[in-house]
Motif scaffolding. Structure first.
Motif, mmCIF file in Angstrom:
data_model
loop_
_atom_site.group_PDB
_atom_site.id
_atom_site.type_symbol
_atom_site.label_atom_id
_atom_site.label_comp_id
_atom_site.label_asym_id
_atom_site.label_seq_id
_atom_site.Cartn_x
_atom_site.Cartn_y
_atom_site.Cartn_z
ATOM 1 N N ARG A 1 0.881 -1.214 0.198
ATOM 2 C CA ARG A 1 0.043 0.019 -0.057
ATOM 3 C C ARG A 1 0.973 1.145 0.020
ATOM 4 O O ARG A 1 1.830 1.317 0.659
ATOM 5 C CB ARG A 1 -0.918 -0.232 1.231
ATOM 6 C CG ARG A 1 -2.057 -1.041 1.101
ATOM 7 C CD ARG A 1 -3.018 -0.953 2.370
ATOM 8 N NE ARG A 1 -3.993 -1.969 2.216
ATOM 9 C CZ ARG A 1 -5.156 -1.737 1.584
ATOM 10 N NH1 ARG A 1 -5.274 -0.871 0.923
ATOM 11 N NH2 ARG A 1 -6.015 -2.761 1.449
ATOM 12 N N VAL A 2 0.380 2.092 -0.736
ATOM 13 C CA VAL A 2 1.433 3.425 -0.879
ATOM 14 C C VAL A 2 0.296 4.539 -0.879
ATOM 15 O O VAL A 2 -1.093 4.409 -1.136
ATOM 16 C CB VAL A 2 1.973 3.651 -1.994
ATOM 17 C CG1 VAL A 2 2.882 2.576 -2.505
ATOM 18 C CG2 VAL A 2 1.137 3.604 -3.487
ATOM 19 N N ALA B 1 0.714 7.611 -5.838
ATOM 20 C CA ALA B 1 0.502 6.787 -6.822
ATOM 21 C C ALA B 1 0.765 7.245 -8.393
ATOM 22 O O ALA B 1 1.313 6.444 -9.140
ATOM 23 C CB ALA B 1 -1.024 6.462 -6.969
ATOM 24 N N GLY B 2 0.483 8.464 -8.514
ATOM 25 C CA GLY B 2 0.816 9.218 -9.750
ATOM 26 C C GLY B 2 2.458 9.174 -10.063
ATOM 27 O O GLY B 2 2.834 9.084 -11.080
ATOM 28 N N ARG B 3 3.248 9.365 -8.865
ATOM 29 C CA ARG B 3 4.648 9.572 -9.094
ATOM 30 C C ARG B 3 5.142 7.946 -9.446
ATOM 31 O O ARG B 3 6.203 7.920 -10.326
ATOM 32 C CB ARG B 3 5.287 9.859 -7.795
ATOM 33 C CG ARG B 3 5.254 11.308 -7.528
ATOM 34 C CD ARG B 3 5.891 12.243 -8.205
ATOM 35 N NE ARG B 3 7.358 11.887 -8.022
ATOM 36 C CZ ARG B 3 7.971 12.608 -7.099
ATOM 37 N NH1 ARG B 3 7.300 13.561 -6.556
ATOM 38 N NH2 ARG B 3 9.447 12.518 -6.884
ATOM 39 N N VAL C 1 4.254 -4.769 -12.793
ATOM 40 C CA VAL C 1 3.792 -3.555 -11.735
ATOM 41 C C VAL C 1 2.498 -3.031 -12.042
ATOM 42 O O VAL C 1 2.389 -2.415 -13.173
ATOM 43 C CB VAL C 1 4.872 -2.545 -11.524
ATOM 44 C CG1 VAL C 1 4.304 -1.732 -10.245
ATOM 45 C CG2 VAL C 1 6.056 -3.183 -10.893
ATOM 46 N N ILE C 2 1.408 -3.303 -11.411
ATOM 47 C CA ILE C 2 0.243 -2.434 -11.577
ATOM 48 C C ILE C 2 -0.458 -1.596 -10.786
ATOM 49 O O ILE C 2 -0.321 -2.190 -9.652
ATOM 50 C CB ILE C 2 -0.981 -3.807 -11.805
ATOM 51 C CG1 ILE C 2 -0.426 -4.886 -12.837
ATOM 52 C CG2 ILE C 2 -2.265 -3.550 -12.530
ATOM 53 C CD1 ILE C 2 -1.010 -6.167 -12.956
ATOM 54 N N VAL C 3 -0.827 -0.246 -11.033
ATOM 55 C CA VAL C 3 -1.222 0.592 -10.080
ATOM 56 C C VAL C 3 -2.431 1.063 -10.740
ATOM 57 O O VAL C 3 -2.716 1.863 -11.734
ATOM 58 C CB VAL C 3 -0.169 1.810 -10.036
ATOM 59 C CG1 VAL C 3 -0.758 2.659 -9.092
ATOM 60 C CG2 VAL C 3 1.072 1.345 -9.907
ATOM 61 N N VAL D 1 -3.568 3.272 -1.405
ATOM 62 C CA VAL D 1 -3.876 2.355 -2.565
ATOM 63 C C VAL D 1 -3.012 1.259 -2.566
ATOM 64 O O VAL D 1 -1.868 1.331 -2.267
ATOM 65 C CB VAL D 1 -3.961 3.054 -4.038
ATOM 66 C CG1 VAL D 1 -5.069 4.399 -3.869
ATOM 67 C CG2 VAL D 1 -2.634 3.821 -4.438
ATOM 68 N N ILE D 2 -3.543 0.087 -3.410
ATOM 69 C CA ILE D 2 -2.512 -0.979 -3.425
ATOM 70 C C ILE D 2 -2.037 -1.007 -4.990
ATOM 71 O O ILE D 2 -2.428 -0.551 -5.634
ATOM 72 C CB ILE D 2 -3.743 -2.064 -3.393
ATOM 73 C CG1 ILE D 2 -4.390 -2.373 -2.361
ATOM 74 C CG2 ILE D 2 -2.844 -3.307 -3.751
ATOM 75 C CD1 ILE D 2 -5.327 -3.572 -1.934
ATOM 76 N N VAL D 3 -0.802 -1.284 -4.787
ATOM 77 C CA VAL D 3 0.112 -1.695 -5.892
ATOM 78 C C VAL D 3 0.443 -3.050 -5.869
ATOM 79 O O VAL D 3 0.914 -3.499 -4.941
ATOM 80 C CB VAL D 3 1.364 -0.912 -5.823
ATOM 81 C CG1 VAL D 3 2.404 -1.053 -6.983
ATOM 82 C CG2 VAL D 3 1.294 0.726 -5.602
ATOM 83 N N ARG D 4 -0.072 -3.566 -7.056
ATOM 84 C CA ARG D 4 0.115 -5.097 -7.356
ATOM 85 C C ARG D 4 1.552 -5.431 -8.047
ATOM 86 O O ARG D 4 1.877 -4.639 -9.076
ATOM 87 C CB ARG D 4 -0.899 -5.466 -8.249
ATOM 88 C CG ARG D 4 -2.219 -5.557 -7.552
ATOM 89 C CD ARG D 4 -3.409 -5.833 -8.573
ATOM 90 N NE ARG D 4 -3.137 -7.438 -8.967
ATOM 91 C CZ ARG D 4 -3.547 -7.602 -10.398
ATOM 92 N NH1 ARG D 4 -4.401 -6.773 -10.846
ATOM 93 N NH2 ARG D 4 -3.177 -8.909 -10.773
ATOM 94 N N ILE D 5 2.360 -6.349 -7.465
ATOM 95 C CA ILE D 5 3.627 -6.639 -7.979
ATOM 96 C C ILE D 5 3.829 -8.207 -8.383
ATOM 97 O O ILE D 5 3.306 -8.985 -7.274
ATOM 98 C CB ILE D 5 4.720 -6.396 -7.074
ATOM 99 C CG1 ILE D 5 4.776 -4.831 -6.767
ATOM 100 C CG2 ILE D 5 6.107 -6.652 -7.623
ATOM 101 C CD1 ILE D 5 5.614 -4.353 -5.486
ATOM 102 N N ILE D 6 3.983 -8.703 -9.373
ATOM 103 C CA ILE D 6 3.828 -9.942 -9.748
ATOM 104 C C ILE D 6 5.499 -10.304 -10.565
ATOM 105 O O ILE D 6 5.708 -9.821 -11.385
ATOM 106 C CB ILE D 6 2.904 -10.407 -10.723
ATOM 107 C CG1 ILE D 6 1.540 -9.812 -10.410
ATOM 108 C CG2 ILE D 6 2.872 -11.887 -11.331
ATOM 109 C CD1 ILE D 6 0.412 -9.890 -11.305
#
Length: 583
Positions: A499-500, A505-507, A527-529, A541-546
């Protein structure tokens, strides 16, 4: 730790000798004193297996002077905390089913199967709170599962039973720091909890365990250690990991005994083969020639293989290899360390191979573990006392951007998603894996309850500073590889959520997606935002990392860096980054 048993519903006519004779007749001999009160008594068993056997054999089944006795663990109310024991579990019950049942009543931190000679299974369960454990006891006591009725007891929680030493240490926190120990007086505890992990050839596992487990019991008794042989892990592998928990002295002694057993087994196997070959040879040569003079060389020396976290190995080697060379010179051994390239395939551990006679290898183990333990304790000390970067596990970054915040490194929360069928392995397939993992990493690790009956993934919640995240996630990736939850040629790729703040998130995305694209190219992680996310109550908000382990770790660190940069700017310009840009 002693297992104190409560014997209740006793007739006033019962004597201590009556109890000793009754226990002895049922092959449950009492070594210690019988503390007899009016209507009840207490006895001690140093071994948990014997305690379980006594409960299962006697409680509700044996009559003494006209009354059916009750036998259970003696746990005072103040020690009834998060730990419970469940007995009479069907031996064929799958771990996933049991895990789902336990998760209905709270967050399970650890499940450890107790190896007993009973037909049914026994597990020790640790919930995250006292209330959850109480609910589980109320709901699961007598629970029927395929004609088996669960039997549940509280068992002592060591963390509750001995709170005094840590409290005293905390009051003397400053003085302990001056003496070079970890805050809270925890240096000694961490030293004890730093296990030795070794690899042993699979063919020697049976000899180490011994007939009916007698050899391994003798090792643990003599060295006051706990030895976990992970024989069912990594099926078909040529080597099996063994974990030894004890004091440094106990660890070294247990290791030496295991080395001696393996060498003896190898020598006897070699001798047997030589005798067989000599017999065949004797049939072919002249009868006058005696085989007595034929030499029967012993087996090759069995190397000692120690597993160590990559972040500690550099300090073991020392500058220009000086530490390692010194150990080799002093012990008369040859020491090699596996390549860094292996880390991306399995886990963050490297293999330290020591070659030489048993006595020399045992001496080398003592010196190697001194260095590794010292490095580990220094890392733990740094975790508690420094705000900057504290370990060689990552490239140097300043994770705490505010110099005046110097008490603890910032705690991070990462949600890692694993296959549902892997939950049992992570919690502890026939062992205390999640508890050992949490101790090793210095993190809180919890598995969230399943959101439904048919979910394909479960969420592992990892809380801790950056180093702890690296260790915990690395071990989880490695465990899934070892347990063959992925194809042998397939890299383990998992999804992680961090979470960030929504304002950053925009950065992370960058103008036109430039930053996130560069991030993906750099790390090889996806990386999905999501742009349409609604921030939570903390405006995050959640940042997804796979990706595979190192790709995921690099992406996580880079994203954290971006967030910290924004925080630094906001700290420097309280009115906001926007006002800074307008100047």
């Amino acid at each position: 730790m002693m297992n104190k048993l409560y014997i209740g519903n006793l007739s006033p006519a019962v004597t201590a000798d009556d109890l000793r004779q009754l226990f002895g007749d049922r092959k449950l001999p009492l070594a210690g004193q019988v503390l007899l009160k009016s209507g009840y008594a207490f006895v001690d068993y140093p071994d948990q297996n014997w305690a379980i056997r006594a409960i299962e054999t006697l409680s509700g089944k044996v009559e003494l002077h006209g009354k059916i006795m009750e036998v259970d663990y003696s746990v005072s109310k103040k020690l009834r905390s998060r730990k419970i024991q469940i007995r009479n579990i069907p031996p064929h019950l799958q771990w996933e089913v049991l895990d789902g049942l336990l998760a209905q009543y709270g967050t399970v931190e650890n499940v450890e199967q107790v190896n007993t000679d009973t037909e049914t299974a026994v597990v020790n369960v640790t919930y995250s709170t006292r209330e959850e454990a109480k609910t589980a006891i109320e709901k699961l006591s007598g629970h029927q599962f395929e004609n088996y009725s669960f039997k549940i007891s509280y068992i002592p929680d060591e963390e509750v039973s001995s709170p005094s030493p840590p409290q005293r240490a905390q009051r003397g926190d400053h003085s302990s720091r001056e003496q070079g120990h970890a805050p809270g007086g925890s240096s000694q505890a961490r030293q004890i909890d730093f296990p030795l992990r070794i690899l042993v050839p699979t063919q020697f596992v049976g000899a180490i365990i011994g007939k009916e487990g007698l050899t391994i019991k003798n090792i643990t008794k003599q060295t006051q250690s706990r030895v976990d042989i992970h024989r069912k892990e990594n099926s078909g592998a040529a080597e099996k990991p063994v974990t030894i928990h004890a004091t440094p002295e106990g660890t070294s002694e247990a290791c030496r005994m295991i080395l001696e057993i393996m060498q003896k087994e190898a020598d006897e196997t070699k001798l047997s083969l030589n005798i067989s070959s000599h017999s065949l040879l004797a049939c072919k040569v002249s009868a006058e020639k005696s085989t007595d003079n034929m030499e029967t060389p012993g087996a090759e020396e069995i190397p000692l293989k120690i597993l160590a976290h990559n972040g500690l190995v550099g300090r073991l080697i020392g500058k220009e290899g000086r530490n390692l060379k010194k150990i080799e010179h002093e012990t008369g051994t040859k020491i090699t360390i596996s390549s860094l390239q292996d880390l991306s395939i399995y886990n963050p551990e490297r293999t330290i191979t020591v070659k030489g006679p048993v006595a020399a290898c045992a001496h080398a183990e003592t010196e190697i573990m001194k260095k590794l333990r010292e490095a580990f304790e220094n890392d733990m000390l740094a975790v508690h006392t420094h705000s900057g970067y504290f370990s060689s596990l990552y490239p140097p970054h300043q994770f705490s951007p505010f110099p005046h915040h110097h008490s603890y490194p910032e705690q991070e929360i990462v949600n890692l998603f694993i296959p549902t069928q892997a939950v049992g392995a992570i919690i502890g397939k026939k062992g205390a894996h999640i508890k050992q993992l949490a101790r090793f990493a210095g993190a809180s690790i919890k598995i969230a309850p399943a959101e439904g009956p048919d979910v394909s993934e479960r969420m592992v919640i990892i809380t801790g500073p950056p180093e702890a995240q690296f260790k915990a996630q690395g071990r989880i990736f490695g465990k899934l590889k070892e347990e063959n939850f992925f194809n042998p040629k397939e890299e383990v790729k998992l999804e992680a959520h961090i979470r960030v703040p929504s304002s950053t998130a925009g950065r992370v995305i960058g103008k036109g997606g430039k930053t996130v694209n560069e991030l993906q190219n750099l790390t090889s992680a996806e990386v999905i935002v999501p742009r349409d996310q609604t921030p939570d109550e903390n405006e995050e908000v959640i940042v997804r990392i796979i990706g595979h382990f190192f790709a995921s770790q690099t992406a996580q660190r880079k994203i954290r860096e971006i967030v910290q940069q924004v925080k630094q700017q906001e700290q420097k310009y309280p009115q906001g980054v926007a006002s800074q840009r307008s100047k």
